[in-house]
Design a protein around this motif. Structure first.
Motif, mmCIF file in Angstrom:
data_model
loop_
_atom_site.group_PDB
_atom_site.id
_atom_site.type_symbol
_atom_site.label_atom_id
_atom_site.label_comp_id
_atom_site.label_asym_id
_atom_site.label_seq_id
_atom_site.Cartn_x
_atom_site.Cartn_y
_atom_site.Cartn_z
ATOM 1 N N ASP A 1 8.041 -10.069 1.502
ATOM 2 C CA ASP A 1 6.584 -10.157 1.372
ATOM 3 C C ASP A 1 5.928 -8.830 1.025
ATOM 4 O O ASP A 1 4.966 -8.788 0.264
ATOM 5 N N LEU A 2 6.403 -7.745 1.615
ATOM 6 C CA LEU A 2 5.753 -6.447 1.428
ATOM 7 C C LEU A 2 6.716 -5.461 0.777
ATOM 8 O O LEU A 2 7.812 -5.236 1.277
ATOM 9 N N HIS A 3 6.283 -4.887 -0.367
ATOM 10 C CA HIS A 3 7.047 -3.839 -1.050
ATOM 11 C C HIS A 3 6.257 -2.544 -0.886
ATOM 12 O O HIS A 3 5.136 -2.434 -1.379
ATOM 13 N N VAL A 4 6.826 -1.579 -0.216
ATOM 14 C CA VAL A 4 6.076 -0.375 0.143
ATOM 15 C C VAL A 4 6.772 0.864 -0.398
ATOM 16 O O VAL A 4 7.980 1.042 -0.216
ATOM 17 N N GLU A 5 6.016 1.731 -1.043
ATOM 18 C CA GLU A 5 6.563 3.006 -1.525
ATOM 19 C C GLU A 5 6.398 4.062 -0.442
ATOM 20 O O GLU A 5 5.299 4.274 0.076
ATOM 21 N N VAL A 6 7.485 4.723 -0.103
ATOM 22 C CA VAL A 6 7.477 5.758 0.934
ATOM 23 C C VAL A 6 7.532 7.128 0.254
ATOM 24 O O VAL A 6 8.466 7.422 -0.489
ATOM 25 N N VAL A 7 6.534 7.947 0.533
ATOM 26 C CA VAL A 7 6.440 9.293 -0.060
ATOM 27 C C VAL A 7 6.810 10.314 1.014
ATOM 28 O O VAL A 7 6.457 10.145 2.188
ATOM 29 N N PRO A 8 7.551 11.369 0.664
ATOM 30 C CA PRO A 8 7.923 12.388 1.667
ATOM 31 C C PRO A 8 6.701 12.986 2.355
ATOM 32 O O PRO A 8 5.637 13.145 1.760
ATOM 33 N N VAL A 9 6.874 13.317 3.629
ATOM 34 C CA VAL A 9 5.792 13.913 4.414
ATOM 35 C C VAL A 9 5.720 15.401 4.107
ATOM 36 O O VAL A 9 6.740 16.102 4.074
ATOM 37 N N SER A 10 4.505 15.900 3.899
ATOM 38 C CA SER A 10 4.337 17.325 3.594
ATOM 39 C C SER A 10 4.505 18.165 4.858
ATOM 40 O O SER A 10 4.439 17.657 5.981
ATOM 41 N N PHE A 11 4.685 19.463 4.662
ATOM 42 C CA PHE A 11 4.857 20.379 5.791
ATOM 43 C C PHE A 11 3.613 20.385 6.684
ATOM 44 O O PHE A 11 3.712 20.405 7.912
ATOM 45 N N ASP A 12 2.447 20.355 6.061
ATOM 46 C CA ASP A 12 1.199 20.381 6.843
ATOM 47 C C ASP A 12 1.097 19.156 7.750
ATOM 48 O O ASP A 12 0.639 19.258 8.892
ATOM 49 N N GLU A 13 1.488 17.986 7.232
ATOM 50 C CA GLU A 13 1.431 16.765 8.042
ATOM 51 C C GLU A 13 2.421 16.823 9.203
ATOM 52 O O GLU A 13 2.129 16.384 10.317
ATOM 53 N N MET A 14 3.606 17.360 8.936
ATOM 54 C CA MET A 14 4.630 17.420 9.990
ATOM 55 C C MET A 14 4.235 18.358 11.123
ATOM 56 O O MET A 14 4.583 18.131 12.277
ATOM 57 N N THR A 15 3.518 19.421 10.794
ATOM 58 C CA THR A 15 3.190 20.436 11.808
ATOM 59 C C THR A 15 1.797 20.252 12.401
ATOM 60 O O THR A 15 1.403 21.000 13.290
ATOM 61 N N ALA A 16 1.051 19.260 11.897
ATOM 62 C CA ALA A 16 -0.303 19.036 12.409
ATOM 63 C C ALA A 16 -0.254 18.499 13.832
ATOM 64 O O ALA A 16 0.636 17.733 14.200
ATOM 65 N N ASN A 17 -1.210 18.920 14.646
ATOM 66 C CA ASN A 17 -1.295 18.447 16.033
ATOM 67 C C ASN A 17 -2.206 17.229 16.151
ATOM 68 O O ASN A 17 -2.932 17.060 17.115
ATOM 69 N N ARG A 18 -2.184 16.397 15.132
ATOM 70 C CA ARG A 18 -3.021 15.211 15.099
ATOM 71 C C ARG A 18 -2.511 14.178 16.107
ATOM 72 O O ARG A 18 -1.308 13.993 16.266
ATOM 73 N N LYS A 19 -3.429 13.518 16.794
ATOM 74 C CA LYS A 19 -3.049 12.487 17.760
ATOM 75 C C LYS A 19 -2.498 11.280 17.017
ATOM 76 O O LYS A 19 -3.118 10.792 16.067
ATOM 77 N N VAL A 20 -1.327 10.812 17.449
ATOM 78 C CA VAL A 20 -0.653 9.703 16.778
ATOM 79 C C VAL A 20 -0.641 8.483 17.701
ATOM 80 O O VAL A 20 -0.415 8.613 18.904
ATOM 81 N N GLU A 21 -0.903 7.320 17.123
ATOM 82 C CA GLU A 21 -0.903 6.090 17.917
ATOM 83 C C GLU A 21 0.490 5.785 18.463
ATOM 84 O O GLU A 21 1.491 5.957 17.756
ATOM 85 N N THR A 22 0.543 5.334 19.684
ATOM 86 C CA THR A 22 1.823 4.934 20.283
ATOM 87 C C THR A 22 2.162 3.508 19.869
ATOM 88 O O THR A 22 1.299 2.747 19.413
ATOM 89 N N SER A 23 3.414 3.154 20.060
ATOM 90 C CA SER A 23 3.851 1.787 19.761
ATOM 91 C C SER A 23 3.102 0.769 20.610
ATOM 92 O O SER A 23 2.813 -0.347 20.159
ATOM 93 N N GLU A 24 2.784 1.148 21.840
ATOM 94 C CA GLU A 24 2.080 0.220 22.745
ATOM 95 C C GLU A 24 0.705 -0.158 22.201
ATOM 96 O O GLU A 24 0.303 -1.319 22.257
ATOM 97 N N VAL A 25 -0.012 0.822 21.647
ATOM 98 C CA VAL A 25 -1.342 0.566 21.093
ATOM 99 C C VAL A 25 -1.249 -0.356 19.884
ATOM 100 O O VAL A 25 -2.024 -1.317 19.735
ATOM 101 N N ILE A 26 -0.287 -0.062 19.003
ATOM 102 C CA ILE A 26 -0.104 -0.897 17.812
ATOM 103 C C ILE A 26 0.322 -2.303 18.224
ATOM 104 O O ILE A 26 -0.141 -3.308 17.663
ATOM 105 N N ARG A 27 1.211 -2.375 19.225
ATOM 106 C CA ARG A 27 1.712 -3.683 19.676
ATOM 107 C C ARG A 27 0.597 -4.566 20.230
ATOM 108 O O ARG A 27 0.609 -5.785 20.059
ATOM 109 N N GLU A 28 -0.396 -3.968 20.846
ATOM 110 C CA GLU A 28 -1.522 -4.742 21.367
ATOM 111 C C GLU A 28 -2.266 -5.455 20.245
ATOM 112 O O GLU A 28 -2.662 -6.620 20.379
ATOM 113 N N ARG A 29 -2.458 -4.760 19.122
ATOM 114 C CA ARG A 29 -3.123 -5.394 17.975
ATOM 115 C C ARG A 29 -2.246 -6.504 17.398
ATOM 116 O O ARG A 29 -2.746 -7.567 17.006
ATOM 117 N N VAL A 30 -0.949 -6.253 17.340
ATOM 118 C CA VAL A 30 -0.013 -7.252 16.821
ATOM 119 C C VAL A 30 -0.021 -8.502 17.704
ATOM 120 O O VAL A 30 -0.050 -9.629 17.199
#
Length: 512
Positions: free
Chosen positions: A387-416
Motif C-alpha cells: 500500500d505505501l511506497h516510501v523513499e528514505v533519505v539519509p539523515v543529516s548530521f544536524d538532525e542526528m545531533t539535534a536535541n529535539r524532543k522525539v515522540e515515543t512509541s507509546e505516544v504514537i501507539r495511542e493514536r494508532v
C-alpha cells in the motif's frame, strides 16, 4: 493383557486425540500399527532402554502397539511416554486404574528422562475441550500447557516420575497459570522505541499510517539511511495483542517448536526477518510433514523482508495469494492444511545495485538501464499489493545531533489504537475484516466515498503514475486510514493527496 491411554496428533494448528493401545499376549516379537512414521517406529528402542534404566523390563512376549484411528498418519517422538506406560500396565508391572483418564505425551531419552515436544498448546486446548482428567507431559512444556485455564497440567521429569504419580506413590500439584495476569504483565515490553530515531519524520508518519490501517509498506533508500532500524520499531506502535490473538500466535509457534521453556504465552507481536536466501517452503510453509513457514510465524505481527530484490523471484511470488487471503493452504496427496498468515509486510530495498540512485550527495555509478532492471526484480503484482511506497533519505548530521524532543512509541501507539477503535466499530458486523487494509473491493466502494474534487485529483494521479485498479483501491484504503487518524468521518482532498504520494515510488515513476 490390554492397556490404553490417550495421546494427540497435531494437524496444522489443531489437534486430534489419538488412543494408544498396547496388548501383551502369548507369542514373540514387537508389532506397531496405526500408520506410524519412522520416529514412532524407532520408539521401541527408546522405550526399551528407558524401561531398563528405570528398573522395569520390556516384555519378551508378543507386544502389539496400536495408534487409533488407524487410518490417520502419526508423526514425531511424542508418543514414547504413553507407549511406555501402556507397556508397563499391559505386562502387569504397574497397576493404575486412571491411566486412561489422562492425555499423556512426551519423548523419552535412553535414561528415562523426558524431553520437550512440539505443539503442546493446541493439544492442551483439545484435551480441555474433551474433558480429560489432566494432561501429563514433560516439565519443560508445562507453562505452555498451563495457559489453558480449565485443564489440570501435571509436569513430570521422567518415566519413573510419571509411574510414581499414576500409581499414587507421588503427588504432583497441578500447575496453574493466570494467563490474563501473565498477558497483562508482559504486554508491550519492547526493547526498542521510536524515541531513539532522530529525524525521518516522514517515514515515521508513513509507518504510523501503516500500523493504524494494517497496511503493507516498502521503504526505498540508500544503505545506512535507517530502513532496518525503523522497521524493527514498527511492532512497538502496533495495537497490543488481544488475548485471543496471543493464543492464536502462540499455537503457531508451539507447532513449529519455537517457544522457549519460560514462555507460556506470546504477549508481543512477532517480528520475523528471514534472510534473502530463504526457500519457498521455509517462507510459506510445507515439507513432508507440513510445518508453518515464516509468513505464518509472523501471524498478527510483522514480516520484514530486507533487501527485497535479493530474494528469489519465485519466493516472492508465492506470497501473493497468502497476502490477499490472510492464510496459506498447504496441499498434499492425502491432506490439506491451512495455516493463518495475517501479517503486515514491511520490505526495504536499495534504489539500485550501488545503492546511491537519487542520493542527495553521492553519485550513482550504475550503467544506463541497470536501475530499471534492478527494480524489475520485484514484480508489478507484488508492488500493487504493497500500500505505501516510501523513499528514505539519509539523515543529516544536524538532525542526528539535534536535541529535539522525539515522540515515543507509546505516544504514537495511542493514536494508532484510537484509529483502530474507529475501524473496529466500523467493521463490527463483518467477518475476517478488522482493519482498513483488509477491506474487499465491494466494501471499499461503500466506505471510501470521495467528493468530486477528490475524484479529479485521483484521476490525474492514476493517469500520470500509470497505476492499476488494485492501486486505486489501495489509495482509497490508505486515505481512509489517514482520515481515521485525524478523526474525520469523510475522506478529504488532503487525505487523498497524502495517500497518493505514498504510491509515487511505483516503478514507472521511479526509474524513468
Amino acid at each position: 493383557m490390554l492397556a490404553k491411554t490417550y495421546g494427540s496428533a497435531v494437524h496444522g494448528v489443531d489437534a486430534r486425540t489419538i488412543m494408544v493401545e498396547v496388548s501383551v499376549e502369548q507369542g514373540t516379537k514387537f508389532f506397531m500399527s496405526g500408520l506410524p512414521d519412522s520416529a514412532i517406529k524407532e520408539s521401541q528402542h527408546r522405550v526399551e532402554a528407558a524401561l531398563k534404566t528405570c528398573g522395569f523390563f520390556m516384555p519378551r512376549n508378543k507386544t502389539v502397539v496400536n495408534l487409533a484411528p488407524a487410518d490417520i498418519r502419526k508423526e514425531g517422538s511424542a508418543y514414547d511416554l504413553p507407549i511406555a506406560l501402556c507397556v508397563l500396565k499391559a505386562s502387569g508391572q504397574i497397576a493404575s486404574e486412571t491411566l486412561d483418564h489422562y492425555l499423556i505425551m512426551g519423548e523419552l531419552s535412553l535414561d528415562g528422562a523426558l524431553r520437550p515436544i512440539k505443539g503442546v498448546l493446541p493439544i492442551a486446548i483439545q484435551a480441555a475441550s474433551e474433558g480429560f482428567k489432566g494432561f501429563i507431559l514433560p516439565e519443560d512444556n508445562a507453562r505452555e500447557a498451563a495457559v489453558v485455564g480449565n485443564l489440570d497440567v501435571f509436569p513430570v521429569k521422567s518415566l519413573k516420575h510419571a509411574v510414581d504419580f499414576l500409581t499414587g506413590k507421588v503427588a504432583i500439584e497441578s500447575l496453574r497459570i493466570d494467563s490474563k495476569e501473565v498477558f497483562a504483565a508482559q504486554l508491550n515490553t519492547y526493547d526498542t522505541d521510536f524515541k531513539d530515531v532522530q529525524g525521518q519524520e516522514n517515514i515515521k508518519r508513513a509507518l504510523e499510517i501503516a500500523a493504524a490501517g494494517g497496511h503493507n509498506v516498502i521503504m526505498i533508500g540508500p544503505p545506512g539511511a535507517g530502513k532496518t532500524m525503523l522497521a524493527k520499531r514498527l511492532p512497538t506502535i502496533l495495537p497490543p495483542l488481544s488475548l485471543q490473538e496471543a493464543l492464536e500466535t502462540t499455537k503457531i509457534h508451539s507447532v513449529a517448536g519455537k517457544l522457549s521453556r519460560e514462555t507460556g504465552l506470546l504477549t508481543m507481536r512477532p517480528f520475523r526477518s528471514p534472510h534473502h536466501t530463504v526457500s519457498d517452503v521455509a517462507l510459506v510453509g510445507g515439507g513432508g510433514n507440513p510445518q508453518p513457514g515464516e509468513i505464518s510465524l509472523a501471524h498478527n505481527g510483522v514480516l520484514f523482508l530486507d533487501e527485497l530484490p535479493e530474494f528469489k523471484r519465485t519466493v516472492l511470488e508465492v506470497m501473493r495469494q497468502p497476502m490477499e487471503e490472510r492464510k496459506v493452504t498447504i496441499s498434499r496427496a492425502k491432506v490439506s492444511i491451512d495455516y493463518p498468515a495475517n501479517f503486515m509486510l514491511v520490505a526495504s530495498m536499495n534504489p539500485c545495485p550501488c545503492g546511491f540512485y537519487n542520493h542527495p550527495e553521492k553519485e550513482c555509478v550504475c550503467a544506463p538501464g541497470i536501475v530499471q532492471r534492478y527494480l524489475s526484480k520485484v514484480s508489478g503484482p507484488l508492488l500493487d499489493r504493497i500500500d505505501l511506497h516510501v523513499e528514505v533519505v539519509p539523515v543529516s548530521f544536524d538532525e542526528m545531533t539535534a536535541n529535539r524532543k522525539v515522540e515515543t512509541s507509546e505516544v504514537i501507539r495511542e493514536r494508532v489504537v484510537r484509529a483502530r477503535e474507529i475501524q473496529s466499530s466500523r467493521f463490527s458486523g463483518q467477518t475476517y475484516v478488522y482493519c482498513n487494509a483488509m477491506m474487499p473491493s465491494n466494501m471499499v466502494k461503500k466506505i471510501c466515498n470521495i467528493n468530486d474534487a477528490g475524484k479529479s485529483l485521483l484521476k490525474t494521479a492514476m493517469e500520470r503514475l500509470g497505476l492499476s485498479a488494485r492501486a486505486y483501491d489501495r489509495i482509497l484504503k490508505v486515505s481512509r486510514t489517514i482520515a481515521d487518524l485525524t478523526g474525520s468521518e469523510e475522506i478529504k482532498t488532503e487525505h487523498l493527496a497524502e495517500a497518493i504520494q505514498y504510491r509515487s515510488l511505483d516503478r514507472e515513476g521511479w526509474a524513468g
